[in-house]
Design a protein around this motif. Structure first.
Motif, PDB file in Angstrom:
ATOM      1  N   ALA A 187       0.944  -1.200  -0.077  1.00  0.00           N
ATOM      2  CA  ALA A 187      -0.076   0.026   0.206  1.00  0.00           C
ATOM      3  C   ALA A 187       0.671   1.339   0.027  1.00  0.00           C
ATOM      4  O   ALA A 187       0.678   2.317  -0.745  1.00  0.00           O
ATOM      5  CB  ALA A 187      -0.876  -0.043   1.137  1.00  0.00           C
ATOM      6  N   GLU A 224       2.529   1.773  -3.425  1.00  0.00           N
ATOM      7  CA  GLU A 224       1.454   2.304  -4.258  1.00  0.00           C
ATOM      8  C   GLU A 224       1.355   3.615  -4.348  1.00  0.00           C
ATOM      9  O   GLU A 224       1.417   4.629  -5.138  1.00  0.00           O
ATOM     10  CB  GLU A 224       0.527   1.440  -4.334  1.00  0.00           C
ATOM     11  N   LYS A 225       1.332   4.082  -2.851  1.00  0.00           N
ATOM     12  CA  LYS A 225       1.042   5.542  -2.593  1.00  0.00           C
ATOM     13  C   LYS A 225       2.095   6.357  -2.949  1.00  0.00           C
ATOM     14  O   LYS A 225       2.066   7.327  -3.448  1.00  0.00           O
ATOM     15  CB  LYS A 225       0.652   5.794  -1.159  1.00  0.00           C
ATOM     16  N   ARG A 226       3.266   5.754  -2.847  1.00  0.00           N
ATOM     17  CA  ARG A 226       4.572   6.747  -3.149  1.00  0.00           C
ATOM     18  C   ARG A 226       4.586   6.640  -4.454  1.00  0.00           C
ATOM     19  O   ARG A 226       4.942   7.775  -5.088  1.00  0.00           O
ATOM     20  CB  ARG A 226       5.786   5.723  -2.691  1.00  0.00           C
ATOM     21  N   ILE A 239       2.052   9.359  -5.741  1.00  0.00           N
ATOM     22  CA  ILE A 239       2.663  10.653  -5.541  1.00  0.00           C
ATOM     23  C   ILE A 239       3.632  11.311  -6.386  1.00  0.00           C
ATOM     24  O   ILE A 239       3.475  12.175  -7.051  1.00  0.00           O
ATOM     25  CB  ILE A 239       2.928  10.795  -3.945  1.00  0.00           C
ATOM     26  N   GLU A 279       4.701  15.170   1.485  1.00  0.00           N
ATOM     27  CA  GLU A 279       3.934  14.110   1.847  1.00  0.00           C
ATOM     28  C   GLU A 279       4.860  12.794   1.484  1.00  0.00           C
ATOM     29  O   GLU A 279       4.664  11.685   1.966  1.00  0.00           O
ATOM     30  CB  GLU A 279       2.460  13.979   1.094  1.00  0.00           C
ATOM     31  N   VAL A 329       5.809   9.381   3.517  1.00  0.00           N
ATOM     32  CA  VAL A 329       5.571   7.959   2.861  1.00  0.00           C
ATOM     33  C   VAL A 329       6.844   7.118   2.666  1.00  0.00           C
ATOM     34  O   VAL A 329       7.083   5.782   3.071  1.00  0.00           O
ATOM     35  CB  VAL A 329       4.711   7.996   1.592  1.00  0.00           C
TER      36      VAL A 329
END
Length: 423
Positions: free
Chosen positions: A33, A36-38, A41, A88, A92
């Motif tokens: 997760a 994927e977020k990294r 962004i 952000e 992360v």
């Protein structure tokens, strides 16, 4: 640490490895997760930066003042959005790195399944358990009677789990260290002497932090960490280094004192000098190419066993099971010596193939001779051997009916003429 690409593309391999170690697998989903977020962004940031670049070029060509001011304002807002996303992203990435760093190495396929050290597998025993024509004494009785181990002085100086070696006992410990280092240098290892305090990043690179923080001694004033094994500085020596293929394999040996917070319960396992907060150890360590690791592992096990063999000790080798396998280890073979006075087998070495796990944390690579891209090295480590359990085995296996202890032949050149330790 593991390769994020492995976790991303083959999460089931990592989940199965954690299950074999009897650990929860939630961290795999957490890493996926965060990864994927990294990437989302990063994609958003790159898109906005591209948009800002286009807008900046357009501003330079605009003639209409109002339109130009509006474009400048919009570009400024894009910059603020990019700054917020960068901040952000930093958080992360830190969370992702921390999560990946907390995942242990993947056990080798040959590692047997098991819950704890009770399910380790005996590979081979060397020598018979000696039969005495008298009742053999444990070292905690034998040492004080000979005047070579003083438990009361250790407690007086530092508290429980400390002791003082005196006279021939101190000389025997020193003889073992000197002889073992000499033996390994004759077998192709280069002797290294390192600091016994290291920086935090060295502890991390060797895999000690954050996993084993509770077992480490830490000087908070200057942020030094006392080493639990010479494996730590031997790994740290080549942090952020690219080696040449011609330098491999690199075989190192180092003596050091070691410092650990032993979380001990009362009982048989903690009696005498088997476990303490400070102890001596001779460490053997290898850097090699990944394809050579299995052979170098066998070589290292043989080198550690050779110490027991030349000392004339009864010993055995044990294959660690998945539940006993260390955090860094891909596979591990323990070497245990027989202590007839204690009536038990004592581990004096754990030889481990760590794979690229430490090299990835510490950024240690090599450059192939054919000119290809750099690759992570493979590291291996083991005790060659650990004190004081080797000292225990010598005292208890070489004791005689009159309470004296005969000195092993290989140690005589280091004992200043002492052949038998007597009262």
């Amino acid at each position: 640490m593991l390769d994020i690409k492995l976790i991303r593309e083959n999460p089931d391999i990592v989940r199965e490895a954690l299950r074999k170690r009897h650990m929860e697998t939630d961290v795999v989903d957490e890493v996926i997760a965060l990864d994927e977020k990294r990437r989302a962004i990063i994609q958003d940031v790159e898109s906005k930066k591209a948009e800002r670049n286009v807008a900046s070029k357009e501003i330079g060509k605009m003639k209409d003042k109002e339109a130009r001011e509006a474009k400048i304002l919009a570009t400024r807002e894009l910059g603020e959005q990019i700054s917020a996303l960068d901040e952000e992203l930093k958080g992360v990435e830190e969370a992702l790195y921390s999560s990946v760093a907390g995942i242990p190495n993947i056990p080798d396929a040959i590692v047997p399944l098991g819950a704890d050290d009770k399910e380790n597998v005996v590979l081979e025993q060397f020598g018979e358990q000696k039969v005495f024509d008298f009742e053999p004494k444990a070292h905690w009785d034998l040492g004080p009677e000979l005047g070579i181990i003083d438990f009361e002085a250790g407690v007086k100086l530092s508290g429980s789990r400390f002791y003082v070696l005196k006279g021939a006992g101190a000389r025997l410990e020193r003889a073992l260290i000197f002889w073992m280092v000499d033996l390994h240098t004759r077998r192709g290892y280069s002797e290294i002497y390192t600091p016994w305090m290291v920086r935090e990043e060295v502890m991390f690179g060797s895999g000690q932090l954050p996993k084993f923080e509770a077992n480490l001694y830490h000087d908070h004033a200057e942020n030094y960490w006392w080493i639990p094994t010479a494996e730590v500085p031997l790994t740290g020596m080549l942090m952020d280094t690219i080696m040449d293929e011609a330098d491999l394999p690199m075989n190192l040996v180092a003596y050091s004192a070691c410092f650990r917070r032993e979380k001990m319960s009362a009982g048989r396992d903690v009696r005498g000098i088997k476990r303490g907060h400070q102890f001596d150890k001779v460490e053997i360590y290898k850097y090699c190419k990944p394809e050579d690791a299995d052979q170098e592992f066998d070589n290292m096990v043989a080198d550690a066993c050779e110490v027991c063999k030349q000392l004339g000790l009864t010993y055995r080798t044990m294959q660690q099971c998945t539940g006993d396998l260390g955090f860094n280890a891909h596979k591990t073979v323990d070497i245990e010596v027989w202590a007839p006075g204690c009536g038990e087998w004592l581990e004096v070495s754990s030889v481990s193939n760590v794979g690229q796990f430490q090299a990835r944390r510490a950024a240690i690579k090599y450059r192939p001779a054919d000119g290809g891209g750099t690759e992570f090295v493979n590291t291996l480590n083991g005790s060659g051997l650990g004190l004081p359990r080797t000292l225990i085995a010598v005292l208890e296996q070489y004791q005689q009916a009159d309470g004296s202890v005969r000195v092993p032949e290989v140690l005589l050149p280091f004992m200043g003429g002492i052949e038998v330790i007597e009262k």
